[in-house]
Write an enzyme that holds these catalytic residues in place. Sequence first.
Site: not given
Lengths: 279, 279, 279, 279
Positions: D222-224
Amino acid sequence: MLDLVLTLQCPDRPGIVHAITGAIVEAGGNITELQQFSSPDSGEFFTRIQLDAPDAERLRDAVAAATAGFGATFEVHGSREPVRTLLLASKAAHAVNDLLFRWRGGELPIDVRGIMANHDVLADLAGFYDVPFTHRAVTPETKADFEAEVRRVVEEQDIELVVLARYMQILSPELCAFLAGRAINIHHSFLPGFKGANPYRQAHTRGVKLIGATAHFVTSDLDEGPIIEQNVVRVDHTMSVAKLVRKGQNQESQTLAEAVRLFAEHRVLADANRTVIFR
Amino acid sequence: MLDLVLTLQCPDRPGIVHAITGAIVEAGGNITELQQFSSPDSGEFFTRIQLDAPDAERLRDAVAAATAGFGATFEVHGSREPVRTLLLASKAAHAVNDLLFRWRGGELPIDVRGIMANHDVLADLAGFYDVPFTHRAVTPETKADFEAEVRRVVEEQDIELVVLARYMQILSPELCAFLAGRAINIHHSFLPGFKGANPYRQAHTRGVKLIGATAHFVTSDLDEGPIIEQNVVRVDHTMSVAKLVRKGQNQESQTLAEAVRLFAEHRVLADANRTVIFR
Amino acid sequence: MLDLVLTLQCPDRPGIVHAITGAIVEAGGNITELQQFSSPDSGEFFTRIQLDAPDAERLRDAVAAATAGFGATFEVHGSREPVRTLLLASKAAHAVNDLLFRWRGGELPIDVRGIMANHDVLADLAGFYDVPFTHRAVTPETKADFEAEVRRVVEEQDIELVVLARYMQILSPELCAFLAGRAINIHHSFLPGFKGANPYRQAHTRGVKLIGATAHFVTSDLDEGPIIEQNVVRVDHTMSVAKLVRKGQNQESQTLAEAVRLFAEHRVLADANRTVIFR
Amino acid sequence: MLDLVLTLQCPDRPGIVHAITGAIVEAGGNITELQQFSSPDSGEFFTRIQLDAPDAERLRDAVAAATAGFGATFEVHGSREPVRTLLLASKAAHAVNDLLFRWRGGELPIDVRGIMANHDVLADLAGFYDVPFTHRAVTPETKADFEAEVRRVVEEQDIELVVLARYMQILSPELCAFLAGRAINIHHSFLPGFKGANPYRQAHTRGVKLIGATAHFVTSDLDEGPIIEQNVVRVDHTMSVAKLVRKGQNQESQTLAEAVRLFAEHRVLADANRTVIFR
């Protein structure tokens, strides 16, 4: 309690802030935001005060009494009262679409009462946002009629702000005078860089590395009215005129929306040919 | 007439602006610039007032009397009085060079009383600007001595601002507490993005498209002090870590210089872990 | 292996990239970075290729042979060979200081061979950086002598780049012609906005919201040479002309340094009155 | 002649550019734009070539033959062929409105085949733009069904790009894997600054001076995912969380639109967890 905005300007003199804040205390008000500026050029004092107060009329009376000796002009607005707005447009949709979307999203404290255009291409867009739309070709013969109609709408609907959202027509000096201080234009260039027509072509020919947009008050001196907001974006040698246009339109939309927001929040005051902006 | 700056903060209450401006009138002062802010988070009121007045002491007395009931703390400074400043540095020259040059050019209202470093490479630069320079290796064994020396200089010279211009050492909690509210650090990253060491390498690994710098007050909670100023610059996939460092150093120098200017012009007030910046 | 930069331009024709890359293969080279651009306006092809190769002369021969039929002009430089540079200056220190500092810090691949000024105020700064400094008042009577001296230095030292770092004097058409394509000026304005003298005063009077700086090649058409780099910074109504100057000087220094870096890394090619910049 | 885009990547080796440009010559093509990059980190070579050629299939064959020994993967697209796109949305309109408007205005070379949402509030907007709209509440019970439906649409319509335009739901690892390299998310923060929920509240609490938005490829981490584009905007202490949200949404819309444009013009290549962007 009401959330009010007081804007005031007068020749600068010691004691003016104290007099105003005294009137606010007297009217039962509490300041939540205050900005002021004394112009060393014009010797004029400007202030914008946001406050909670029980009654707008009582505040008006108190300020009028306290500042009578200062030669002040002032206005009091409800900070949530939307500004009655009329859009003038042509064929280009980007600036109009942006204003309508932000308005509906609650970002702009305006009330768009109508769109008047010299083409009909924006009719569907206006319909989607439920905004009255009228159009009429503007030619040397019909221009006076179109402008008379603008004037009639402004008067009948008590319009406070006229936005030229890429209207592409030059207003007559008479209409400029009638709308003085309440009409905003977006110039698709970083003024005073490229005035007049086809600024993107001019920018391309000159090989500039930044292009921009300027929102300014309309005056009869074309592209020379007091500037409210400006933005630029980086460009390079690979970009055709068409690409510059596309990049520039983003700047136009944002710059115009920001200028409209500043105006509608009563953050723009006039200092001769310059503007005082209380952000 | 003197050009003075009054900064004041207290719990927000109606009438505070009127009380302060009354004190200014009483002290024969004329406001030239006034900014205020009421924090809805902390319930605190902040103001910065620039004014002409015949006497600083008389102004202090009037403000103290008028705001006694408000629980206010305030300061009055001559707006042209330079802030006594100490620089802590290491080997990197860019931030120090930038501060010294801007100071000598009249851009920063500071007086650099000395540079203390843990290396000697900046000795020539300090010499060129006629600034006393001392250096001493900082090791676990000597750190306490170095910090005691910083403390001694701050006290003896009545230093108002300590600037960590890429000092690269972590201050002890005791020194942080001693310098609370008067020490500014430049972090070579856009906080809270990449804390700790080697942020440029972290940024490169993560493939970010912007890198930045953050100037903040020093607290014992590393890289977490109240933020004063931040800037970013665009980067791309072609840039090595070394290029990111070079691009970032420009941001560091400018961001730190801007934070120092804001502080030295008394434009930075503390609101718990946030800052109020009156630009 | 050497790290080389090949720049080449010619009328655009199919097969040109293949011809050049074939020459590179033949010369035992390996491309690490390649950029090219075909101008739809001028019909000209431009490329900049960074490569590893065993021998610069062999590369030159191969490229000359392969592109003979294309009417190409090209140059091969060692990418780490510093560009021999002469600075022209006056009294203002900011741009000169910035260039010297970045040069010494390894950021600019130049070799500053001297500073020639029409005042002596920068003598100490030049001394600190060990750069030969000469000064001589420039008046209508002495201007021809000064320019003859510039010309002599350029020829004797084989200067590749002349930087007008706020030199404040207009070069004669003859010197402009002599230095064509190898002299960069920093104009303290966002061209074509405010040409000529006192742009900051003009910007203040007009009430613009952004000010900027433009680095461009020197031509005899004042402030109209091909633009290399531009930057702007936000300003507001509170700023005096003096503050605009200060804000603008930061832009001037950075914009000029960036233009010098681009030139010294052989990233600037001329396309009639526009520039092609391979970043 | 067709206007084609060739993107190619392979382990870097001398001669690769020459081999590719030879294939182009052989296929009767003429290069109009070429960019390449060799990653020192991964040892990978990347190129994007825009060219005129008589036949796409003949170009594919020539490139395949010429680069067989290099282990290259490549794609050839018509540069005016719109990319088949599916939008996932929730209640927030700004990012969807912006994409639809730019698409219709010809700014984005995409073809929006549908919008799938977990709420019905965007139905009218989709209708205005004549885009098929389906909605279905996403709960722990229905999530698998919703995702199966996404998968079905992607397969049936041969969707090339899935855009999470503030979809607000976390995709399952299986769907992330299925959409790897062809799903773009807009994170309403300047990553890696504030991951997870409520980044504007986090930014407000921390008192940052800049907020931003990040467009990145969707991965199960997530978000990476690899970052494609980032932007920031200046904020200050006076802004409430609501104002930060409003300012941030402008950044979100623009950042996402730019990332979609870059992808749809085949300007984004993957280099492990980083992106190579050929602007």
